[in-house]
Scaffold this active site. Structure first.
Site, PDB file in Angstrom:
ATOM      1  N   ASP A 336       0.834  -1.192   0.000  1.00  0.00           N
ATOM      2  CA  ASP A 336       0.000   0.000   0.000  1.00  0.00           C
ATOM      3  C   ASP A 336       0.876   1.252   0.000  1.00  0.00           C
ATOM      4  O   ASP A 336       1.860   1.334   0.751  1.00  0.00           O
ATOM      5  CB  ASP A 336      -0.895  -0.025   1.243  1.00  0.00           C
ATOM      6  N   GLU A 373       1.553  -0.445  -5.060  1.00  0.00           N
ATOM      7  CA  GLU A 373       0.669   0.666  -5.364  1.00  0.00           C
ATOM      8  C   GLU A 373       1.611   1.855  -5.511  1.00  0.00           C
ATOM      9  O   GLU A 373       2.035   2.450  -4.522  1.00  0.00           O
ATOM     10  CB  GLU A 373      -0.342   0.909  -4.239  1.00  0.00           C
TER      11      GLU A 373
END
Length: 692
Positions: A336, A373
């Protein structure tokens, strides 16, 4: 004769050097703190205990080794509950935030138990750490090692997948609940589940009160080494460890890999106003990136930023990844806000960041999939430039270009073709193959696929932030009515558009990722930021499996086709040049009239002829030639089959404008063009023909 013996440390367990380590005579407790002047171990008998049953002081002379405090307590066993407590300077202006009253979660704790307890004295009593026995009968289970090019990812929330009463499970909302629904996942055909965060995060607030806006998604890390206790069916301390392993083993038995969404970019301790729960009370200036030595840099958008390129923190992240890979048999990770890993200890983006490179090169992670990401909340956007060939990326450009094309946005024809062909503009220049692109149209963050074609605007009032939260740039449309409608014409276009985008996703070069529930048209009623909705709005509604069985069948057939056809999952880029042994380009592009495509045209109509790969060295299965036809205009059109395809036999595979069951032919036995040339293409539709 000497017999080869397996390496126990790799076959059975990986033991990080810190935390609570179970030994024959007791438990060894080790924790890093450079600046602490004293360290204590708090031992508890029960989860409900407000005060420790015993406090053991570390001897500064005997129990400190460099910057590591370590002692062994005899006669302790698995299940023991504990906290650390550290004394040291309270000097926020110089990055020091020691609090001698704080009960601290071990950064290496392998499980937590209980909740934050009610407080009347101002002391925060966080969940207790649990000593874990890592023994588990894996029965020969190993990582599945699916080739990246043959992967179909299903992003899902452990609790939300089975928590709804419609799941009809006693184990609903738990790791065991996932096991009960594995037959559904297997029948859908996906090869990997990407689990939204299962690392520990707070359930109640720091004083034991119910949180008004709970972090249902779990992006609020509290203990990186611990599986979330809230997803365990058995509430015995440490039971989540066993149940999580049971889930992984069962998924592997079904041929499904497990990828974890990990949040090494921030923690739940927040900024200067946040609580001291772990890192802050042990070595604040090491674990977090600080501005001017005192203020928390907020590249995560969540109050603080983990100092991932500090050697101590980098070591912790490595131990954590290895722990999940070798103790839980995890197959991969999605990082993330991974661009934060590219920031140095002052927060500057740097080329070739050591953290990113070391993850890619770590031999103990060599069997894993690593996905970034490739952006953060402070403006870094590294899609196409994150790491080396080992790193795959969530391709945000794919999402936006596919949405824009099917919505009918001008100038998107070339963009769609580039995404369909594997996004070579983003990845080829660094020698990265097409499967470095994780293609997606929807994810947990944003509209569901159903809502993408049902709402022009976000509807997040239920989040309690007056609709200010969530992205305003959704590239969505409602096709005539905002939200649910009984108008047949609108619903027809919406269904068609879902099939268009799902087909584009599954037939593009790269790795497709879909979000759980899109295959049955799950809705969040226009909420594009449902992070705090721990209710039916977020839960998988199992009634929709039957209600929207036609869409489920369509997606299921698409996945089956993709996995059977190497034509759409190449390991090298399409070039437009003839393929080996055939005088046919690997890809060629045409207008609706069957003539070579003028890329400057504004007409959103296109035909792609994709030839089957002739060389089978690195590709399993025999591919077939494909003709993909796209009509994103608002008018019905007549297409002409390009000259290159005339004279061959073409069977219809899918027609997004047709009603089920004629929208897709799983056995590729659909009708051929009536005269071999002319093909009717309704507005907002896509057809795919497969060569003999």
């Amino acid at each position: 004769m000497l017999m080869r013996q397996p390496c126990p440390s790799l076959q059975f367990a990986y033991s990080p050097p810190f935390g609570a380590t179970l030994q024959d005579t007791g438990v060894q407790f080790s924790v890093f703190s450079r600046s602490a002047t004293a360290m204590r171990l708090l031992l508890y008998n029960k989860v409900s205990d407000r005060e420790p049953a015993e406090v053991i002081d570390f001897d500064r002379d005997k129990d400190r080794w460099g910057d590591v405090w370590s002692l062994t307590v005899p006669n302790l066993d698995a299940g023991q509950l504990y906290h650390f407590q550290a004394s040291g300077p309270w000097d926020p202006d110089n990055g020091q935030r020691f609090d001698s009253t704080a009960r601290l979660i071990d950064p290496y704790a392998q499980a937590l138990a209980g909740e934050f307890q009610k407080s009347t004295d101002g002391v925060i009593r966080p969940p207790k750490c649990v000593v874990i026995d890592d023994k588990f009968d894996w029965e020969g289970d190993r990582h599945l090692r699916h080739d990246m090019s043959e992967t179909v990812i299903y992003e899902m929330h452990v609790k939300g997948f089975t928590k709804s009463r419609t799941a009809k499970l006693k184990t609903g909302g738990s790791y065991l609940g996932v096991i009960d629904k594995i037959p559904y996942l297997k029948s859908l055909g996906i090869t990997a589940v990407e689990l939204m965060p299962i690392n520990e995060f707070p359930i109640n607030d720091i004083y034991g009160n119910k949180i008004a806006t709970p972090n249902y998604w779990g992006y609020d890390s509290m203990a990186f080494f611990s599986p979330h206790r809230g997803y365990a069916h058995d509430k015995t301390p440490g039971a989540q460890v066993v149940e999580f392993k049971q889930m992984v083993k069962a998924l592997h038995a079904a041929g499904i890999e497990v990828i974890l969404d990990v949040v090494f970019n921030h923690t739940c301790e927040g900024n200067e106003q946040g609580p001291t729960l772990s890192f802050k009370g042990l070595e604040n200036q090491v674990y977090y990136i600080l501005s001017e030595g005192k203020h928390y840099c907020n590249y995560s958008g969540c109050g603080n930023t983990v100092n991932g390129n500090h050697p101590v923190v980098r070591e912790m992240i490595f131990h954590c990844l290895r722990h999940w890979v070798h103790n839980y048999h995890i197959d991969g990770f999605r990082f993330d806000l991974a661009s934060i890993l590219s920031r140095d200890r002052k927060g500057n983006l740097v080329p070739n960041p050591p953290m990113v490179e070391l993850i890619a090169e770590d031999p103990l992670l060599a069997d894993t999939k690593i996905i970034a990401e490739a952006w953060d909340a402070a403006g870094a956007y590294q899609v196409g430039s994150f790491g080396n060939h080992r790193w795959a990326e969530w391709n945000g450009r794919f999402r936006d270009d596919v949405r824009g094309f099917w919505r009918g946005d001008g100038g998107t024809l070339g963009a769609l073709a580039t995404r369909l062909a594997g996004s070579s503009d983003l990845y080829e220049h660094d020698g990265r193959p097409p499967f470095c692109s994780i293609n997606f149209v929807t994810s947990h963050d944003g509209f569901t696929m159903n809502d993408l074609v049902s709402y022009k605007e976000k509807h997040n009032l239920a989040n309690g932030e007056d609709n200010r939260d969530g992205d305003n740039h959704n590239i969505s449309d409602n096709y005539g009515a905002e939200g649910p409608t009984r108008k047949k014409g609108i619903n027809t276009i919406r269904t068609r558009q879902i099939k268009n985008m799902m087909s584009t996703l599954m037939l593009s070069q790269g790795v497709p990722m879909m979000v759980s529930g899109d295959e049955i048209q799950r809705t969040q009623k226009g909420n594009n930021n449902a992070y705090c909705q721990d209710n039916e709005l977020n839960y998988f509604d199992w009634r929709l499996v039957n209600k929207n069985a036609d869409m489920h069948r369509f997606v299921q057939s698409l996945i089956k086709f993709r996995l059977a056809q190497p034509t759409v999952r190449r390991k090298t880029y399409l070039t437009g040049q003839p393929v080996d042994g055939r005088n046919v380009p690997d890809v060629s592009w045409y207008s609706a009239a069957g003539t070579p495509l003028d890329w400057g045209q504004q007409d959103l109509a296109m035909v792609a002829y994709i030839a089957a790969p002739a060389r089978q060295d690195d590709i399993e299965g025999l591919g077939r030639d494909l003709v993909l036809m796209f009509n994103s205009t608002g008018q019905d059109r007549e297409f002409l089959l390009p000259e290159i395809g005339r004279g061959a036999q073409w069977n219809l595979f899918l027609d997004t404008a047709a009603d089920s069951p004629n929208d897709i032919f799983p056995d590729i036995d659909g009708p051929m063009p009536k005269d071999g040339r002319h093909i009717e293409m309704p507005c907002h539709s896509m057809k795919v023909y497969v060569g003999e």
